[in-house]
Design a protein around this motif. Structure first.
Motif, PDB file in Angstrom:
ATOM      1  N   PRO A   1      -1.819 162.907  78.707  1.00 41.30           N
ATOM      2  CA  PRO A   1      -2.833 161.899  78.388  1.00 41.30           C
ATOM      3  C   PRO A   1      -4.002 162.479  77.604  1.00 41.30           C
ATOM      4  O   PRO A   1      -4.421 163.618  77.854  1.00 41.30           O
ATOM      5  CB  PRO A   1      -3.283 161.405  79.773  1.00 41.30           C
ATOM      6  CG  PRO A   1      -2.128 161.693  80.675  1.00 41.30           C
ATOM      7  CD  PRO A   1      -1.519 162.965  80.155  1.00 41.30           C
ATOM      8  N   SER A   2      -4.530 161.706  76.670  1.00 45.58           N
ATOM      9  CA  SER A   2      -5.582 162.213  75.789  1.00 45.58           C
ATOM     10  C   SER A   2      -6.850 162.596  76.544  1.00 45.58           C
ATOM     11  O   SER A   2      -7.543 163.545  76.157  1.00 45.58           O
ATOM     12  CB  SER A   2      -5.920 161.173  74.715  1.00 45.58           C
ATOM     13  OG  SER A   2      -6.413 159.977  75.307  1.00 45.58           O
ATOM     14  N   ASN A   3      -7.194 161.878  77.626  1.00 43.79           N
ATOM     15  CA  ASN A   3      -8.393 162.241  78.381  1.00 43.79           C
ATOM     16  C   ASN A   3      -8.279 163.636  78.965  1.00 43.79           C
ATOM     17  O   ASN A   3      -9.254 164.387  79.022  1.00 43.79           O
ATOM     18  CB  ASN A   3      -8.646 161.225  79.497  1.00 43.79           C
ATOM     19  CG  ASN A   3      -9.156 159.897  78.975  1.00 43.79           C
ATOM     20  OD1 ASN A   3      -9.153 159.654  77.780  1.00 43.79           O
ATOM     21  ND2 ASN A   3      -9.584 159.026  79.868  1.00 43.79           N
ATOM     22  N   ASN A   4      -7.073 164.006  79.421  1.00 45.06           N
ATOM     23  CA  ASN A   4      -6.866 165.333  79.970  1.00 45.06           C
ATOM     24  C   ASN A   4      -6.880 166.382  78.867  1.00 45.06           C
ATOM     25  O   ASN A   4      -7.481 167.450  79.021  1.00 45.06           O
ATOM     26  CB  ASN A   4      -5.535 165.388  80.731  1.00 45.06           C
ATOM     27  CG  ASN A   4      -5.500 164.434  81.907  1.00 45.06           C
ATOM     28  OD1 ASN A   4      -5.594 163.235  81.729  1.00 45.06           O
ATOM     29  ND2 ASN A   4      -5.385 164.934  83.114  1.00 45.06           N
ATOM     30  N   ALA A   5      -6.222 166.089  77.754  1.00 51.07           N
ATOM     31  CA  ALA A   5      -6.193 167.028  76.635  1.00 51.07           C
ATOM     32  C   ALA A   5      -7.592 167.242  76.067  1.00 51.07           C
ATOM     33  O   ALA A   5      -7.993 168.375  75.765  1.00 51.07           O
ATOM     34  CB  ALA A   5      -5.258 166.513  75.545  1.00 51.07           C
ATOM     35  N   ARG A   6      -8.351 166.150  75.933  1.00 47.92           N
ATOM     36  CA  ARG A   6      -9.707 166.254  75.399  1.00 47.92           C
ATOM     37  C   ARG A   6     -10.595 167.107  76.304  1.00 47.92           C
ATOM     38  O   ARG A   6     -11.367 167.953  75.841  1.00 47.92           O
ATOM     39  CB  ARG A   6     -10.301 164.849  75.248  1.00 47.92           C
ATOM     40  CG  ARG A   6     -11.741 164.848  74.755  1.00 47.92           C
ATOM     41  CD  ARG A   6     -12.336 163.461  74.850  1.00 47.92           C
ATOM     42  NE  ARG A   6     -13.770 163.521  74.636  1.00 47.92           N
ATOM     43  CZ  ARG A   6     -14.626 162.660  75.110  1.00 47.92           C
ATOM     44  NH1 ARG A   6     -14.219 161.649  75.842  1.00 47.92           N
ATOM     45  NH2 ARG A   6     -15.915 162.780  74.876  1.00 47.92           N
ATOM     46  N   LYS A   7     -10.477 166.896  77.615  1.00 47.40           N
ATOM     47  CA  LYS A   7     -11.292 167.666  78.562  1.00 47.40           C
ATOM     48  C   LYS A   7     -10.960 169.151  78.472  1.00 47.40           C
ATOM     49  O   LYS A   7     -11.847 170.010  78.484  1.00 47.40           O
ATOM     50  CB  LYS A   7     -11.046 167.127  79.970  1.00 47.40           C
ATOM     51  CG  LYS A   7     -11.878 167.797  81.048  1.00 47.40           C
ATOM     52  CD  LYS A   7     -11.052 168.803  81.803  1.00 47.40           C
ATOM     53  CE  LYS A   7     -11.891 169.513  82.860  1.00 47.40           C
ATOM     54  NZ  LYS A   7     -11.170 170.642  83.461  1.00 47.40           N
ATOM     55  N   ILE A   8      -9.672 169.496  78.352  1.00 47.88           N
ATOM     56  CA  ILE A   8      -9.249 170.897  78.222  1.00 47.88           C
ATOM     57  C   ILE A   8      -9.821 171.506  76.951  1.00 47.88           C
ATOM     58  O   ILE A   8     -10.369 172.618  76.966  1.00 47.88           O
ATOM     59  CB  ILE A   8      -7.710 170.989  78.231  1.00 47.88           C
ATOM     60  CG1 ILE A   8      -7.165 170.647  79.618  1.00 47.88           C
ATOM     61  CG2 ILE A   8      -7.241 172.376  77.793  1.00 47.88           C
ATOM     62  CD1 ILE A   8      -5.676 170.412  79.657  1.00 47.88           C
ATOM     63  N   VAL A   9      -9.726 170.776  75.852  1.00 51.43           N
ATOM     64  CA  VAL A   9     -10.226 171.259  74.565  1.00 51.43           C
ATOM     65  C   VAL A   9     -11.741 171.486  74.620  1.00 51.43           C
ATOM     66  O   VAL A   9     -12.254 172.516  74.155  1.00 51.43           O
ATOM     67  CB  VAL A   9      -9.864 170.257  73.455  1.00 51.43           C
ATOM     68  CG1 VAL A   9     -10.648 170.547  72.184  1.00 51.43           C
ATOM     69  CG2 VAL A   9      -8.365 170.299  73.176  1.00 51.43           C
ATOM     70  N   GLU A  10     -12.472 170.531  75.189  1.00 45.32           N
ATOM     71  CA  GLU A  10     -13.926 170.675  75.272  1.00 45.32           C
ATOM     72  C   GLU A  10     -14.314 171.852  76.170  1.00 45.32           C
ATOM     73  O   GLU A  10     -15.276 172.565  75.881  1.00 45.32           O
ATOM     74  CB  GLU A  10     -14.548 169.383  75.784  1.00 45.32           C
ATOM     75  CG  GLU A  10     -14.479 168.246  74.762  1.00 45.32           C
ATOM     76  CD  GLU A  10     -15.021 166.939  75.310  1.00 45.32           C
ATOM     77  OE1 GLU A  10     -15.305 166.872  76.521  1.00 45.32           O
ATOM     78  OE2 GLU A  10     -15.160 165.999  74.523  1.00 45.32           O
ATOM     79  N   ASP A  11     -13.569 172.054  77.261  1.00 46.26           N
ATOM     80  CA  ASP A  11     -13.831 173.200  78.130  1.00 46.26           C
ATOM     81  C   ASP A  11     -13.656 174.506  77.369  1.00 46.26           C
ATOM     82  O   ASP A  11     -14.482 175.421  77.467  1.00 46.26           O
ATOM     83  CB  ASP A  11     -12.876 173.190  79.335  1.00 46.26           C
ATOM     84  CG  ASP A  11     -13.306 172.216  80.417  1.00 46.26           C
ATOM     85  OD1 ASP A  11     -14.388 171.607  80.279  1.00 46.26           O
ATOM     86  OD2 ASP A  11     -12.565 172.056  81.400  1.00 46.26           O
TER      87      ASP A  11
END
Length: 466
Positions: free
Chosen positions: A259-269
């Protein structure tokens, strides 16, 4: 004759009125509403669009395809070898004495300055990464960071003013919603396939210690599409295509995306902290099923049954209890454990969530501050460890130790150790991840390492790695 003429005139007048009314209704314009681009202060560098309001079987895919194909790239993973030491090594590489293709996949440009999301398995073990855009321009890429658990990697190329895909809100997707899978699998420019959202929060490995949470789609995804984009018909990124289920290795209607919300959070971290910040509730449990319903006299048939609570966790401090059934977190319905882990996976330590739980037939709302999930990879033995609750340790008839949370090697032998307790390292008792980290980091890598395990019968066994 007059009566006939009168009747005919009335009929013509009625037809004119009907057609005129129809034209007025059909010509009425629906006011155009601009899409609002929503960003947060933490993620101004990642374009985000949370207006995903276009649904329907009469949807036009052309605009979404045009928006996204130029932002999906081909990623080539190359390993660089030293000069072959023998004729056998030379031929085993197909005559290539310098470089060998490890694999290839797709990637998604998420910012105009060249940040690209792909799968970790696409770039794993690479000495060099080569990225080819949809216009056939080629760049060398560098790895910024990875999360092997979620199979997400962030890489970057040096370029500007690139076309990119903004993140959408994967929490808002609906079953049956049209989606496009965009990939660049064979370096033949981007390819688009269409399908629907077949399922949400799909767990592909129920036996794993941490349930997965994928978007399932029947949009055609084949080998080489890994790391490509799953987009809605607004052209927003709602998932990173990751896996297929197939006995042949080719598409048979089951594709899965992070899911994009999970991928986005990983990328931002990775961009902000240099590593992934994982928040946890601090509970363990299972999906509500018929056995649990009967054993605990539950009136609900779906949710997550809380079987254990980590001491010192946010759940423990907030007052969540054993036997509670979690039905909702914030505005997300929790039907099974993968719903819970999928949503919490998009959050960070110290974020606060509102948990709706059923206790003794009464609904309660509990605010929980997430705590940080601490793990440590013991590379010498190929295992990752995490903190264990007191109740979990009791099952192994021990009062100290850490739990083996993951196999780093992926082989069946080490996978069988997931869930087992380590009580000592080099004959020193360990009670938490920090103590394990301190012992391992103080050792010379060339020194032997002894590890004491406790099996499910409470028996200690010590093994030595040299």
């Amino acid at each position: 004759m007059k009566r006939v003429a009168t009747f005919l005139g009335a009929s013509i007048l009625g037809g004119v009125i009907t057609l005129g009314s129809y034209k007025l209704i059909m010509d009425e314009k629906v006011p155009y509403q601009e899409q609002e681009i929503i960003t947060t202060s933490k993620s101004d560098f990642l374009p985000v669009s949370y207006d995903s309001s276009v649904y329907g079987t009469n949807a036009d895919f052309t605009e979404a395809a045009e928006k996204t194909v130029h932002a999906v790239v081909h990623v080539k993973n190359v390993a660089v070898f030293e000069k072959p030491r023998s004729i056998w090594e030379y031929y085993s590489r197909g005559g290539n004495s310098g470089k060998a293709l490890q694999g290839a996949g797709s990637g998604v440009i998420i910012s105009p300055d060249g940040y690209i999301v792909t799968n970790n398995h696409v770039i794993a073990g690479a000495s060099e990464l080569e990225v080819t855009l949809n216009n056939n321009k080629t760049f060398q890429a560098k790895v910024i960071g990875t999360d092997s658990k979620a199979d997400i990697a962030l890489i970057k190329i040096d370029s500007e003013n690139l076309e990119y895909i903004p993140f959408g809100n994967s929490n808002n997707i609906k079953l049956g919603e049209w989606v496009l899978a965009v990939g660049n699998p064979f370096n033949l420019t981007s390819t688009v396939t269409a399908g629907i959202v077949s399922a949400k929060a799909r767990d592909l490995n129920a036996s794993d210690n941490t349930p997965q949470s994928f978007i399932q789609t029947d949009a055609a995804i084949n080998p080489g599409n890994s790391g490509g984009a799953l987009v809605n018909i607004n052209g927003e990124l709602i998932g990173i295509n990751t896996a297929i289920t197939s006995q042949t290795g080719s598409y048979i209607g089951y594709g899965f995306a992070v899911p994009s919300n999970n991928a986005r959070k990983i990328v931002e971290d990775i961009m902000e902290y240099g590593n992934v910040q994982q928040g946890v509730l601090g509970i363990s449990g299972s999906d509500v099923n018929d056995r649990i319903m009967k054993e605990f006299n539950l009136e609900v048939s779906q949710g997550v049954f809380v079987g254990d609570i980590d001491s010192g966790s946010g759940a423990a401090k907030a007052g969540i209890q054993k036997g509670d059934v979690i039905r909702q977190i914030d505005n997300i319905e929790i039907r099974k454990m993968s719903d819970l882990t999928g949503y919490i996976g998009s959050k960070r330590p110290d974020d606060t969530v509102l948990v709706t739980a059923i206790r003794n037939g009464i609904e309660k709302q509990i605010k929980v501050k997430l705590t940080k999930y601490e793990t440590f990879a013991i590379q010498a033995i190929g295992l990752e460890v995490a903190n264990a609750s007191k109740d979990y340790l009791k099952k192994f008839q021990t009062t100290n130790g850490v739990i083996i949370s993951r196999s780093l090697l992926g082989d069946e032998q080490s996978k069988a150790l997931v869930g087992v307790i380590i009580t000592k390292i080099d004959n020193q008792k360990v009670s938490n991840v920090a103590e394990v980290k301190s012992i391992i980091n103080s050792k010379d890598p060339s020194e032997q390492l002894s590890v004491t395990f406790v099996n499910y019968q409470g028996e200690e066994q010590t093994y030595i790695w040299r």
